[in-house]
Design a protein around this motif. Structure first.
Motif, mmCIF file in Angstrom:
data_model
loop_
_atom_site.group_PDB
_atom_site.id
_atom_site.type_symbol
_atom_site.label_atom_id
_atom_site.label_comp_id
_atom_site.label_asym_id
_atom_site.label_seq_id
_atom_site.Cartn_x
_atom_site.Cartn_y
_atom_site.Cartn_z
ATOM 1 N N ILE A 245 0.832 -1.201 0.000
ATOM 2 C CA ILE A 245 0.000 0.000 0.000
ATOM 3 C C ILE A 245 0.868 1.253 0.000
ATOM 4 O O ILE A 245 0.521 2.260 -0.647
ATOM 5 N N ARG B 90 1.873 1.987 -3.488
ATOM 6 C CA ARG B 90 0.747 2.399 -4.333
ATOM 7 C C ARG B 90 0.185 3.762 -3.960
ATOM 8 O O ARG B 90 -0.143 4.571 -4.841
ATOM 9 N N ASP B 91 0.075 4.043 -2.643
ATOM 10 C CA ASP B 91 -0.699 5.206 -2.186
ATOM 11 C C ASP B 91 0.133 6.305 -1.538
ATOM 12 O O ASP B 91 -0.425 7.283 -1.034
ATOM 13 N N LYS C 215 -0.729 9.973 -2.441
ATOM 14 C CA LYS C 215 -2.134 10.377 -2.467
ATOM 15 C C LYS C 215 -2.442 11.443 -1.421
ATOM 16 O O LYS C 215 -3.302 11.270 -0.542
ATOM 17 N N ALA D 174 1.077 11.291 3.232
ATOM 18 C CA ALA D 174 0.587 9.973 2.827
ATOM 19 C C ALA D 174 1.642 8.885 2.962
ATOM 20 O O ALA D 174 1.322 7.699 2.845
ATOM 21 N N SER E 18 -0.138 5.673 4.419
ATOM 22 C CA SER E 18 -0.310 4.536 3.516
ATOM 23 C C SER E 18 0.285 3.269 4.118
ATOM 24 O O SER E 18 -0.326 2.195 4.054
ATOM 25 N N GLU F 130 -9.046 1.259 5.372
ATOM 26 C CA GLU F 130 -9.034 2.409 4.477
ATOM 27 C C GLU F 130 -8.984 3.681 5.305
ATOM 28 O O GLU F 130 -9.763 3.862 6.238
ATOM 29 N N ILE G 136 -6.920 6.189 1.117
ATOM 30 C CA ILE G 136 -5.624 5.501 1.186
ATOM 31 C C ILE G 136 -5.848 4.121 1.783
ATOM 32 O O ILE G 136 -6.499 3.981 2.818
ATOM 33 N N ASP H 256 -6.810 -0.226 1.378
ATOM 34 C CA ASP H 256 -7.949 -1.048 0.953
ATOM 35 C C ASP H 256 -8.807 -1.382 2.165
ATOM 36 O O ASP H 256 -8.278 -1.686 3.243
#
Length: 321
Positions: free
Chosen positions: A236, A239-240, A243, A250, A254, A263, A280, A282
């Protein structure tokens, strides 16, 4: 090497004692200085974007000059009287500059209010930790706000201060805290501070750039040590981690979201204005009040890993040079 022991001693004292409310804290005086300078500079600079930016730059320079000058001057004066007095003040500041125990204590108050109190009590408790409006937050919103602020402040309140303490001792540590205090007081993107707070906010971004990324990476092994999902924390984070409008916020949010499997982020209200933000992480499961405790454990383990890393690097440099 003496300074290294002083810094680590301050870390231990902070974890054990926290910051008693009766004890004078340098950040309080830095905050008063910022407020006084803002009031005076606004009278002397035009209320235009250019004028407010200039006033903000002058404020940042003056705050850092006063903080650095006073802290260095006090240490030097005490050293001239007796080196042990200077060492004692250094230890005291190294104890006050991080905020691990205080952050954990305030976060746990939020969790307790969610579990045994009313939603109003929980909103009030989290309001001491976050800058957003809290009066209309749901229980889930309160929990997310607490988790996010603990995750973000693992950088601002713990690892970054320790990073600068290791580089330049208590004077540089206090200069970092002064910058961070400016950001927390005037670094808002609202009508009042959009231009006036630019210098303080940008300087805070620069000083946190390296510490935020180190903290996020250290959260991965820390998550595994805490029994959380270290592999997902790294996934994560990759990926994030960008953000957020801030280049740093972040990073740890993240990694924390991935470690917990929840999340975070999304829209928030500041000074009555809705700010739209991407989510941010899942939503593998709903966030729960116990996640506040999990995040606090993650924070402390990350902090201890950072202390070991920084101490080894400083000792190695000291030995080589």
């Amino acid at each position: 090497m003496t300074l290294l022991y002083v810094i680590l001693g301050g870390l231990v004292l902070d974890l054990l004692l926290g910051d008693p409310h009766w004890m004078p804290h340098p950040v309080v005086y830095i905050g008063k200085l910022i407020a006084a300078l803002e009031k005076g500079l606004r009278k002397r600079f035009p209320a235009t974007p250019k004028g407010e930016r200039a006033a903000g730059i002058v404020l940042a320079v003056l705050v850092l000059a006063v903080t650095g000058g006073v802290s260095w001057g006090l240490l030097y004066l005490l050293y001239r009287i007796h080196p042990l007095l200077s060492l004692a003040l250094s230890l005291f500041w190294c104890y006050q500059i991080p905020a691990a125990r205080c952050l954990w204590t305030e976060a746990v108050k939020v969790r307790k209010a969610l579990e045994t109190g009313s939603i109003e009590e929980a909103r009030t408790a989290v309001g001491w930790l976050v800058g957003r409006d809290t009066e209309n937050l749901s229980a889930e919103g309160v929990t997310k706000a607490a988790v996010e602020t603990v995750a973000e402040n693992t950088t601002d309140g713990l690892v970054a201060p320790l990073f600068y303490l290791m580089i330049g001792g208590p004077v540089l540590g206090l200069l970092y805290k002064a910058t961070n205090t400016m950001d927390s007081m005037i670094g808002y993107r609202n009508d009042r501070y959009r231009y006036f707070g630019t210098a303080g906010a940008r300087l805070d971004d620069v000083l946190n750039y390296i510490p935020a990324r180190l903290t996020a990476l250290l959260m991965v092994p820390a998550a595994a040590l805490c029994g959380l999902d270290g592999k997902n924390a790294f996934r994560i984070w990759k990926r994030d981690r960008r953000k957020h409008k801030s280049p740093n916020s972040a990073q740890t949010e993240s990694a924390c979201a991935g470690a917990l499997g929840v999340e975070l982020a999304g829209d928030a209200v500041y000074f009555g204005e809705v700010h739209h933000k991407p989510t941010i992480g899942d939503k593998i499961r709903p966030i729960a009040p116990k996640d506040i405790d999990r995040t606090c454990r993650l924070m402390v383990v990350t902090y201890l890993l950072a202390a070991v890393l920084f101490a080894v690097v400083r000792a190695a440099i000291f030995t080589l040079f």
